[in-house]
Design an enzyme around this catalytic site. Structure first.
Site, mmCIF file in Angstrom:
data_model
loop_
_atom_site.group_PDB
_atom_site.id
_atom_site.type_symbol
_atom_site.label_atom_id
_atom_site.label_comp_id
_atom_site.label_asym_id
_atom_site.label_seq_id
_atom_site.Cartn_x
_atom_site.Cartn_y
_atom_site.Cartn_z
ATOM 1 N N SER A 65 0.825 -1.211 0.000
ATOM 2 C CA SER A 65 0.000 0.000 0.000
ATOM 3 C C SER A 65 0.861 1.263 0.000
ATOM 4 O O SER A 65 1.836 1.379 0.742
ATOM 5 C CB SER A 65 -0.897 -0.004 1.241
ATOM 6 O OG SER A 65 -1.677 1.157 1.266
ATOM 7 N N ASN A 123 9.256 8.687 4.695
ATOM 8 C CA ASN A 123 8.138 9.370 4.046
ATOM 9 C C ASN A 123 7.174 9.888 5.102
ATOM 10 O O ASN A 123 7.043 9.322 6.186
ATOM 11 C CB ASN A 123 7.424 8.433 3.051
ATOM 12 C CG ASN A 123 6.274 7.675 3.678
ATOM 13 O OD1 ASN A 123 5.182 8.211 3.866
ATOM 14 N ND2 ASN A 123 6.531 6.414 4.031
ATOM 15 N N ILE A 139 3.869 11.060 3.803
ATOM 16 C CA ILE A 139 2.853 11.420 2.812
ATOM 17 C C ILE A 139 1.584 11.925 3.520
ATOM 18 O O ILE A 139 0.958 12.882 3.061
ATOM 19 C CB ILE A 139 2.500 10.201 1.901
ATOM 20 C CG1 ILE A 139 3.766 9.587 1.268
ATOM 21 C CG2 ILE A 139 1.478 10.596 0.836
ATOM 22 C CD1 ILE A 139 4.517 10.450 0.297
ATOM 23 N N ASN A 176 -5.641 -0.435 7.716
ATOM 24 C CA ASN A 176 -4.387 0.242 8.055
ATOM 25 C C ASN A 176 -4.594 0.927 9.401
ATOM 26 O O ASN A 176 -5.081 2.050 9.470
ATOM 27 C CB ASN A 176 -4.030 1.254 6.951
ATOM 28 C CG ASN A 176 -2.775 2.032 7.292
ATOM 29 O OD1 ASN A 176 -2.138 1.799 8.316
ATOM 30 N ND2 ASN A 176 -2.409 2.976 6.436
ATOM 31 N N CYS A 188 -0.683 3.658 10.436
ATOM 32 C CA CYS A 188 -0.005 4.732 9.685
ATOM 33 C C CYS A 188 0.663 5.695 10.656
ATOM 34 O O CYS A 188 0.004 6.272 11.515
ATOM 35 C CB CYS A 188 -0.982 5.493 8.805
ATOM 36 S SG CYS A 188 -0.154 6.840 7.949
ATOM 37 N N LYS A 213 -3.161 -4.615 9.206
ATOM 38 C CA LYS A 213 -1.760 -4.213 9.019
ATOM 39 C C LYS A 213 -1.203 -3.550 10.280
ATOM 40 O O LYS A 213 -1.762 -2.579 10.781
ATOM 41 C CB LYS A 213 -1.647 -3.255 7.829
ATOM 42 C CG LYS A 213 -0.202 -2.863 7.547
ATOM 43 C CD LYS A 213 -0.012 -2.396 6.152
ATOM 44 C CE LYS A 213 1.408 -1.956 5.895
ATOM 45 N NZ LYS A 213 1.546 -1.345 4.592
HETATM 46 C C1 FMN Z 1 5.886 6.509 0.134
HETATM 47 C C2 FMN Z 1 5.218 5.473 0.993
HETATM 48 C C3 FMN Z 1 3.844 5.558 1.206
HETATM 49 C C4 FMN Z 1 3.201 4.593 1.993
HETATM 50 N N1 FMN Z 1 1.844 4.666 2.168
HETATM 51 C C5 FMN Z 1 1.209 3.695 2.861
HETATM 52 C C6 FMN Z 1 -0.208 3.692 2.965
HETATM 53 O O1 FMN Z 1 -0.916 4.536 2.416
HETATM 54 N N2 FMN Z 1 -0.784 2.697 3.685
HETATM 55 C C7 FMN Z 1 -0.055 1.680 4.293
HETATM 56 O O2 FMN Z 1 -0.644 0.796 4.914
HETATM 57 N N3 FMN Z 1 1.298 1.664 4.183
HETATM 58 C C8 FMN Z 1 1.926 2.623 3.482
HETATM 59 N N4 FMN Z 1 3.295 2.584 3.355
HETATM 60 C C9 FMN Z 1 4.037 1.489 4.004
HETATM 61 C C10 FMN Z 1 4.324 0.333 3.030
HETATM 62 O O3 FMN Z 1 3.123 -0.227 2.547
HETATM 63 C C11 FMN Z 1 5.178 -0.761 3.705
HETATM 64 O O4 FMN Z 1 4.459 -1.296 4.792
HETATM 65 C C12 FMN Z 1 6.507 -0.236 4.231
HETATM 66 O O5 FMN Z 1 7.024 0.757 3.379
HETATM 67 C C13 FMN Z 1 7.551 -1.338 4.403
HETATM 68 O O6 FMN Z 1 7.839 -1.985 3.196
HETATM 69 P P1 FMN Z 1 9.072 -1.553 2.218
HETATM 70 O O7 FMN Z 1 10.285 -1.443 3.081
HETATM 71 O O8 FMN Z 1 9.150 -2.622 1.188
HETATM 72 O O9 FMN Z 1 8.696 -0.223 1.637
HETATM 73 C C14 FMN Z 1 3.950 3.534 2.573
HETATM 74 C C15 FMN Z 1 5.333 3.466 2.341
HETATM 75 C C16 FMN Z 1 5.968 4.405 1.560
HETATM 76 C C17 FMN Z 1 7.449 4.292 1.322
#
Ligand code: FMN
Length: 311
Positions: free
Chosen positions: A26, A74, A76, A133, A136, A170
């Protein structure tokens, strides 16, 4: 000559059947349409949408991202068009892909918003699963739902009554005992646990003495958090019975394999999509190759198969 059967990558997460166990995390893949020119989206195991709230959100002040050693921060702030616009403008494209669509949702003010969102999604056949989620880090709240086992239980059990769809919860790594929270979600009726969301972090521009992110603090992701994520998957795998979707720093086949061996039934690829949009498809091919090389016919024979000592 005896022909070796093709490796079987399919897995089940509750009612959700995946042809392969690799999905996109996500918030790192938009609503999939943004990636359509880079890859054949139909090959993915599933797509998890950017988190949706009831009303649209503009998100946090820029800068919203910055690079960190072996990762990124991040903040966001859950920018999204809101549920009605998502259904009208984003879902039609996702429906056409004919692969499982997992819609991620969050509450802004009150946990009751989860029930409103779930009622809406329950009516839509093409929504294969719902991801709650509750983790966050970018909503500037004192405490997340997933930082409290009782709050987690309350939200998951409230929505469980409203949906027949596969329900995924999550979790945040920013807790003392991840397995305690995972157990609460399982006991409340969650079909699966997704972990981990980002780790709280901060980065400072020392010349200007200001935080690098507009929101000052954010969530750390990428390879830097992988050992933390793998340990949490392992901890939770040993405590719960429902499937785990593992994520945190997966960038290639080897890093995805760590999660399966630690106990994940499926994996999600996040930050790595920004470097190589095709990485998830490369991981699917890599898993098939690893299974063939190691005589593993079913991926399920790899899940949680960490050995206690060297061969
Ligand atoms: C730019 C960005 C935006 C994200 N937005 C969300 C989100 O909207 N909802 C969510 O559950 N996780 C969000 N995440 C978390 C990711 O889904 C993931 O759980 C986390 O980044 C760890 O995985 P990774 O190391 O492969 O990125 C976001 C991560 C990044 C980097």
């Amino acid at each position: 000559m005896v022909k070796t059967p093709k490796p079987n990558l399919s897995v089940s997460i509750g009612k959700l059947e995946l042809k392969n166990p690799v999905m996109v995390a996500s918030g790192t893949f938009g609503y999939a349409e943004e990636f359509k020119d880079f890859m054949d989206l139909k090959k993915l195991g599933a797509i998890v949408t950017k988190t949706i709230t009831i009303k649209g959100r503009q998100g946090n002040l820029p800068p919203r991202t910055c690079e960190t050693p072996a990762g990124m921060l991040n903040s966001i702030g859950l920018e999204n068009p809101g549920m009605d616009k998502f259904i009208k403008e984003k879902l039609p494209f996702l429906k056409k892909l004919a692969i499982p669509v997992i819609v991620s949702i969050a509450a802004e003010e009150s946990p009751d918003e989860f029930t409103t969102l779930v009622k809406q999604l329950e009516m839509i056949e093409e929504v294969s699963a719902i991801e709650l989620n509750i983790s966050c880090p970018n909503q500037q709240k004192d405490k997340l739902i997933s930082q409290d086992a009782n709050d987690t239980f309350a939200v998951v059990s409230a929505v469980r009554k409203l949906t027949q769809k596969c329900l995924i919860t999550k979790l945040s790594p920013n807790v003392t005992s991840i397995s305690e929270i995972a157990l609460a979600a399982q006991n409340a009726g969650s079909d699966a646990i997704a972990l981990i969301n980002t780790l709280g972090g901060m980065s400072i521009d020392v010349n200007r003495r200001i935080p690098k992110l507009g929101a000052w603090v954010g969530g750390l992701s990428g390879p830097a958090i992988r050992p933390v994520a793998v340990k949490m998957v392992w901890d939770v795998y040993n405590k719960i019975k429902i499937p785990i979707i593992g994520m945190g720093g997966i960038i290639d086949t080897v890093s995805a394999l760590e999660f399966f061996i630690a106990g994940a039934t499926a994996v999600s690829v996040g930050t790595a999509n920004f470097i190589n949009p095709r990485v998830s498809l490369e991981i699917i091919s890599g898993l098939r190759q690893y299974m063939a090389d190691n005589d593993i016919q079913n991926l399920s024979n790899l899940i949680g198969r960490l050995k206690a000592c060297k061969d």
